[in-house]
Design a protein around this motif. Structure first.
Motif, mmCIF file in Angstrom:
data_model
loop_
_atom_site.group_PDB
_atom_site.id
_atom_site.type_symbol
_atom_site.label_atom_id
_atom_site.label_comp_id
_atom_site.label_asym_id
_atom_site.label_seq_id
_atom_site.Cartn_x
_atom_site.Cartn_y
_atom_site.Cartn_z
ATOM 1 N N PRO A 153 0.871 -1.376 -0.024
ATOM 2 C CA PRO A 153 0.199 0.053 0.103
ATOM 3 C C PRO A 153 0.879 1.072 -0.127
ATOM 4 O O PRO A 153 0.611 2.215 -0.716
ATOM 5 N N ALA A 154 1.896 1.343 0.814
ATOM 6 C CA ALA A 154 2.660 2.604 0.815
ATOM 7 C C ALA A 154 3.458 2.806 -0.460
ATOM 8 O O ALA A 154 3.665 3.799 -0.729
ATOM 9 N N THR A 155 4.037 1.879 -0.921
ATOM 10 C CA THR A 155 4.544 1.593 -2.083
ATOM 11 C C THR A 155 3.857 2.071 -3.315
ATOM 12 O O THR A 155 4.174 2.719 -4.107
ATOM 13 N N ARG A 156 2.794 1.604 -3.466
ATOM 14 C CA ARG A 156 1.873 1.800 -4.457
ATOM 15 C C ARG A 156 1.428 3.148 -4.310
ATOM 16 O O ARG A 156 1.346 4.189 -5.561
ATOM 17 N N LEU A 157 1.264 3.555 -3.241
ATOM 18 C CA LEU A 157 0.710 5.213 -3.149
ATOM 19 C C LEU A 157 2.095 5.940 -3.612
ATOM 20 O O LEU A 157 2.012 6.964 -4.357
ATOM 21 N N GLN A 158 3.283 5.609 -3.293
ATOM 22 C CA GLN A 158 4.522 6.449 -3.645
ATOM 23 C C GLN A 158 4.617 6.248 -4.990
ATOM 24 O O GLN A 158 5.008 7.496 -5.848
ATOM 25 N N TRP A 159 4.610 5.269 -5.760
ATOM 26 C CA TRP A 159 4.990 5.175 -6.885
ATOM 27 C C TRP A 159 3.687 5.659 -8.057
ATOM 28 O O TRP A 159 3.845 6.208 -8.875
ATOM 29 N N GLY A 160 2.387 5.539 -7.470
ATOM 30 C CA GLY A 160 1.313 6.257 -8.186
ATOM 31 C C GLY A 160 1.526 7.964 -7.870
ATOM 32 O O GLY A 160 1.361 8.579 -9.135
ATOM 33 N N VAL A 161 1.979 8.413 -6.884
ATOM 34 C CA VAL A 161 2.262 9.700 -6.948
ATOM 35 C C VAL A 161 3.469 10.219 -7.756
ATOM 36 O O VAL A 161 3.351 11.066 -8.686
ATOM 37 N N ALA A 162 4.469 9.036 -8.034
ATOM 38 C CA ALA A 162 5.689 9.316 -9.076
ATOM 39 C C ALA A 162 5.126 9.698 -10.349
ATOM 40 O O ALA A 162 5.535 10.383 -11.361
ATOM 41 N N TYR A 163 4.102 8.720 -10.784
ATOM 42 C CA TYR A 163 3.618 8.740 -12.026
ATOM 43 C C TYR A 163 2.905 9.906 -12.388
ATOM 44 O O TYR A 163 2.823 10.506 -13.502
ATOM 45 N N LEU A 164 1.959 10.260 -11.442
ATOM 46 C CA LEU A 164 1.166 11.503 -11.488
ATOM 47 C C LEU A 164 1.986 12.777 -11.562
ATOM 48 O O LEU A 164 2.093 13.507 -12.522
ATOM 49 N N ASN A 165 3.047 12.944 -10.975
ATOM 50 C CA ASN A 165 3.948 13.949 -10.940
ATOM 51 C C ASN A 165 4.810 13.924 -12.232
ATOM 52 O O ASN A 165 5.028 15.163 -12.948
ATOM 53 N N GLY A 166 5.116 12.709 -12.915
ATOM 54 C CA GLY A 166 5.601 12.552 -14.313
ATOM 55 C C GLY A 166 4.497 13.264 -15.282
ATOM 56 O O GLY A 166 4.983 13.990 -16.180
ATOM 57 N N LEU A 167 3.263 12.928 -15.005
ATOM 58 C CA LEU A 167 2.459 13.398 -16.124
ATOM 59 C C LEU A 167 2.228 14.849 -15.919
ATOM 60 O O LEU A 167 2.083 15.757 -16.740
ATOM 61 N N LEU A 168 2.261 15.394 -14.665
ATOM 62 C CA LEU A 168 2.305 16.984 -14.717
ATOM 63 C C LEU A 168 3.488 17.649 -15.080
ATOM 64 O O LEU A 168 3.262 18.764 -15.700
ATOM 65 N N ASP A 169 4.563 16.967 -14.830
ATOM 66 C CA ASP A 169 5.915 17.604 -15.698
ATOM 67 C C ASP A 169 5.977 17.485 -17.133
ATOM 68 O O ASP A 169 6.350 18.409 -17.980
ATOM 69 N N LEU A 170 5.449 16.164 -17.652
ATOM 70 C CA LEU A 170 5.762 15.988 -19.166
ATOM 71 C C LEU A 170 4.617 16.082 -19.857
ATOM 72 O O LEU A 170 4.676 16.088 -21.080
ATOM 73 N N ALA A 171 3.427 15.829 -19.359
ATOM 74 C CA ALA A 171 2.050 16.221 -20.377
ATOM 75 C C ALA A 171 1.165 16.828 -19.370
ATOM 76 O O ALA A 171 -0.047 16.517 -19.353
ATOM 77 N N PRO A 172 1.423 17.871 -19.078
ATOM 78 C CA PRO A 172 0.497 18.971 -18.140
ATOM 79 C C PRO A 172 -0.702 19.222 -18.887
ATOM 80 O O PRO A 172 -1.752 19.468 -18.097
ATOM 81 N N ASN A 173 -0.851 19.055 -20.181
ATOM 82 C CA ASN A 173 -2.253 19.535 -20.822
ATOM 83 C C ASN A 173 -3.167 18.341 -20.961
ATOM 84 O O ASN A 173 -4.173 18.319 -21.627
ATOM 85 N N ASP A 174 -2.689 17.309 -20.668
ATOM 86 C CA ASP A 174 -3.280 15.831 -20.917
ATOM 87 C C ASP A 174 -4.151 15.677 -19.684
ATOM 88 O O ASP A 174 -3.880 14.618 -18.958
ATOM 89 N N GLU A 175 -5.325 16.499 -19.550
ATOM 90 C CA GLU A 175 -6.083 16.691 -18.538
ATOM 91 C C GLU A 175 -6.849 15.182 -18.196
ATOM 92 O O GLU A 175 -6.925 14.705 -17.053
ATOM 93 N N SER A 176 -7.196 14.512 -19.097
ATOM 94 C CA SER A 176 -7.967 13.230 -18.889
ATOM 95 C C SER A 176 -6.944 12.146 -18.374
ATOM 96 O O SER A 176 -7.428 11.424 -17.534
ATOM 97 N N ARG A 177 -5.724 11.992 -18.801
ATOM 98 C CA ARG A 177 -4.895 11.002 -18.214
ATOM 99 C C ARG A 177 -4.544 11.424 -16.953
ATOM 100 O O ARG A 177 -4.541 10.612 -15.871
ATOM 101 N N ILE A 178 -4.040 12.541 -16.480
ATOM 102 C CA ILE A 178 -3.858 13.270 -15.297
ATOM 103 C C ILE A 178 -4.961 12.678 -14.273
ATOM 104 O O ILE A 178 -5.056 12.146 -13.252
ATOM 105 N N GLU A 179 -6.404 13.295 -14.722
ATOM 106 C CA GLU A 179 -7.402 12.897 -13.747
ATOM 107 C C GLU A 179 -7.883 11.447 -13.797
ATOM 108 O O GLU A 179 -8.365 11.131 -12.568
ATOM 109 N N ALA A 180 -7.568 10.555 -14.743
ATOM 110 C CA ALA A 180 -7.843 9.322 -14.451
ATOM 111 C C ALA A 180 -6.827 8.578 -13.606
ATOM 112 O O ALA A 180 -7.126 7.811 -12.760
ATOM 113 N N THR A 181 -5.712 8.969 -13.657
ATOM 114 C CA THR A 181 -4.392 8.574 -12.811
ATOM 115 C C THR A 181 -4.908 8.848 -11.294
ATOM 116 O O THR A 181 -4.630 8.232 -10.444
ATOM 117 N N ALA A 182 -5.196 10.310 -11.248
ATOM 118 C CA ALA A 182 -5.541 10.704 -9.863
ATOM 119 C C ALA A 182 -6.765 9.939 -9.440
ATOM 120 O O ALA A 182 -6.795 9.391 -8.007
#
Length: 526
Positions: A420-449
Motif C-alpha cells: 500500500p505505501a509503495t503503490r501510493l508512492q509510485w502512483g504519486v511518481a506517475y502523476l508527478n511525471g504526467l504533470l511535468d511531461l504532459a501537463p495538458n493531458d487532463e484526461s490522463r492526469i485525472e484518470a490517474t489521480a
C-alpha cells in the motif's frame, strides 16, 4: 549521513541466480535472527522483562540501501551473535500499520535503525551508510552507553568536560539524516554540528563532525535553490577555512577512508558549495576529490555498492561544471569494466539490489544511457521488485527527452508496484511525471489521480508518515499545475474525490486534519 540517491541509483534488484532464493519479507531471516515483525508492543514487553535493549529496523523490500544493510551487516556473524543481547524488531513500511508505527517512532527514511532502552528511551539512531566494521563498533558503544545521545548532545553544547572519546564517537556517528528533527531542527543542523565540531577534542571524531557540518550546510544551500547566494550563506573567510579542512581530509588516505560515506555521497554538493563555478579552486578540489574516489572505487575492503558509489562520485566530479560534456575515454572504460565485474561477481540477492542500482547510476552519470537501460531491463526479468527498476528506466527516458517512453515506464512501474505505501508512492511518481511531461493531458492526469485516490480510500492508516509527505507534495504540485485556474474544472473533480475520503475519517482521527490539509493545498492557487 544517508546516501543521497538519484532516482536511478535507488533502483532495486533481488534475485541473482537460479540457485539463490529471493529475499524474504524480514531482513536476515535466513540468518536466524528472531525478528519481531511489526509487533512492537510485545517486543518492548519482552525487552523489559529480560532487561534487554530494543533494536528497531524500519525498511522496505524494494529499498536498495535497506538491502545493502541486509547484505553487509545483518548477515554478519558478529551481528547475529550480538542480536541475542537485544530484542530485534522489523517494521516494514508496507505492513498494514507500517506508516502509523512510523509516525509513532518518528521514522521516515528507509532504512532507519534505532536502539532503545527496555523502558522505551531512545539511545541512538544508528548510521546505516557506514561500512560494516564501523557500524558494529558504533552498535557496541551504543549498547554500552550510560547516557542516550540526546543527553550527550545537551552536555556537549553546554560545554561539559565530562564527555569521553566514546561519547564523542556516538555523536560523530549518530544518524543525523534519519533524526527527523528529534534532537535538532533541520534549519539548525549545520550550526549545531559546527558547534559540536568546535567543542570536540582534535582527532577522528572532530574531523567527522566537521565534515558532517559542511555537508549539512551544503545540502541546506542546495535546497534554497539559488534563493541565497554562496556569499550570503557564509563569509568568505569561513568558507576558506572549511575548504582547508576538507583538503586536509582528502590529503590523508586514512581519514578519507574513514569518512568514505560522506565523501562519496556528497562530493559534488560540497564542491559546489565551497567553490565558485569555473574557478581554479573548484578544479583543484574536484581533482583531489576525484583521486580519492578512484582509490576508494578500487578498495577491495569496501562493499561492492560502496565502491560503485565512489565511482559515481568520480564521474560526477569530472563533469562538475559541464554535466553534459564528454567524459574522458579512460574513465568511461573504467566505468564499463567495474560495472561488468560487479555485475558478474554479485550473487547474493540482497547485495544485488544495491549493487545493480549503483551500477546503473554509474552508467547514467557517465552518459551511457543505452548501457544503463540494458542493465536495468536485464534485471526486470529476475527482480522481486521490477517496478523499482522501471523508475530508473523512466528517469533515463526523461533525460533523453523521450516523454512518451518516460511516462510509459512510470505507468508500468505504478501498475507493477506492490504494497500500500509503495503503490501510493509510485502512483504519486506517475502523476508527478504526467504533470511535468504532459501537463495538458487532463484526461490522463485525472484518470490517474482517480485510480490513486480510489486506492487511498481503501487503505487503512493512509495519511501517516511517508504517505502523508508524498500526498502533501502532490497537493502543492497540483495547485501549481492549476496556476491561473487553467485546469480548474479538472482539479475541482479531483479535489471533490479527495474530500469524500476526508469526510469519512472520524473527526478525532489525526488523519482527518492531514487529509483536509492536503485537500486545501490543492486549491491554494486555484
Amino acid at each position: 549521513m544517508l546516501a543521497i540517491i538519484s532516482p536511478l541509483a535507488s533502483v532495486a534488484q533481488a534475485a541473482a541466480s537460479a540457485s539463490t532464493s529471493g529475499p524474504t519479507s524480514a531482513p536476515g531471516q535466513h540468518a536466524g535472527i528472531a525478528w519481531h515483525q511489526g509487533d512492537v508492543d510485545s517486543a518492548f514487553a519482552e525487552a523489559k522483562a529480560a532487561s534487554k535493549p530494543v533494536f528497531l529496523y524500519w525498511g522496505a523490500v524494494w529499498c536498495p540501501p535497506c538491502n545493502q544493510v541486509k547484505a553487509t551487516i545483518f548477515n554478519r556473524q558478529s551481528f547475529i551473535e550480538r542480536s541475542r543481547a537485544f530484542v530485534p524488531v522489523y517494521l516494514d513500511g508496507d505492513s498494514p500499520d507500517g506508516q502509523k508505527l512510523g509516525a509513532r517512532f518518528k521514522v521516515r527514511g528507509y532504512p532507519t535503525m534505532i536502539l532503545f532502552r527496555p523502558d522505551g528511551t531512545e539511545i541512538t539512531r544508528l548510521p546505516g551508510e557506514v561500512d560494516a566494521d564501523r557500524y558494529m563498533h558504533v552498535l557496541k558503544l551504543s549498547m554500552n552507553a550510560t547516557r542516550p545521545v540526546r543527553e550527550l548532545l545537551q552536555a556537549a553544547l553546554s560545554g561539559s568536560s565530562r564527555l569521553g572519546a566514546q561519547d564523542w564517537r556516538l555523536l560523530a556517528d549518530y544518524s543525523w539524516d534519519t533524526d527527523e528533527q528529534q534532537l535538532v531542527q533541520k534549519k539548525e543542523l549545520a550550526a549545531t554540528l559546527q558547534r559540536l565540531a568546535a567543542a570536540c577534542p582534535a582527532g577522528e571524531n572532530a574531523r567527522r563532525l566537521t565534515l558532517k557540518a559542511i555537508v549539512a550546510a551544503a545540502m541546506d544551500s542546495q535546497e534554497k535553490d539559488g534563493k541565497e547566494t554562496r556569499e550570503g550563506v557564509k563569509n568568505e573567510a569561513s568558507r576558506q577555512a572549511e575548504l582547508r579542512k576538507v583538503n586536509q581530509i582528502l590529503a590523508d588516505a586514512k581519514a578519507a577512508r574513514a569518512n568514505m560515506d560522506l565523501l562519496a555521497n556528497y562530493a559534488t554538493q560540497v564542491v559546489e558549495y565551497l567553490t565558485a563555478p569555473g574557478s581554479a579552486q573548484r578544479r583543484q578540489l574536484a581533482d583531489a576529490w576525484g583521486k580519492d574516489m578512484q582509490r576508494l572505487a578500487a578498495d577491495a575492503g569496501l562493499s561492492r555498492a560502496d565502491r560503485l558509489t565512489a565511482l559515481v562520485a568520480q564521474v560526477q566530479l569530472a563533469r562538475i561544471d559541464d554535466k553534459k560534456g564528454p567524459v574522458d575515454p579512460a574513465l568511461l572504460n573504467a566505468v564499463r569494466r567495474q560495472v561488468a565485474e560487479m555485475d558478474k561477481a554479485t550473487t547474493d540477492a540482497y547485495e544485488r539490489q544495491a549493487v545493480i542500482s549503483a551500477a546503473a547510476d554509474a552508467y547514467t552519470e557517465a552518459g551511457l544511457l543505452d548501457e544503463s537501460d540494458a542493465l536495468l531491463k536485464a534485471e526486470l526479468k529476475r527482480s522481486h521488485s521490477p517496478y523499482y527498476f522501471m523508475l530508473g528506466l523512466a528517469a533515463n527516458a526523461k533525460k533523453r527527452g523521450d516523454k512518451a517512453a518516460a511516462l510509459d515506464w512510470y505507468d508500468q512501474a505504478y501498475k507493477a508496484a506492490k504494497g500500500p505505501a509503495t503503490r501510493l508512492q509510485w502512483g504519486v511518481a506517475y502523476l508527478n511525471g504526467l504533470l511535468d511531461l504532459a501537463p495538458n493531458d487532463e484526461s490522463r492526469i485525472e484518470a490517474t489521480a482517480g485510480t490513486l485516490f480510489t486506492e487511498l480510500a481503501a487503505t487503512p492508516n493512509a495519511f501517516y508518515e511517508r504517505n502523508r509527505a508524498s500526498l502533501e507534495k502532490l497537493g502543492k504540485k497540483l495547485a501549481k499545475w492549476n496556476g491561473g485556474n487553467g485546469h480548474g474544472a479538472s482539479l475541482q473533480r479531483m479535489t471533490a474525490q479527495l474530500a469524500g475520503i476526508c469526510d469519512k475519517l472520524p473527526g478525532n482521527d489525526g488523519q482527518k486534519a492531514a487529509c483536509d490539509g492536503i485537500m486545501q493545498t490543492t486549491q491554494a492557487r486555484s
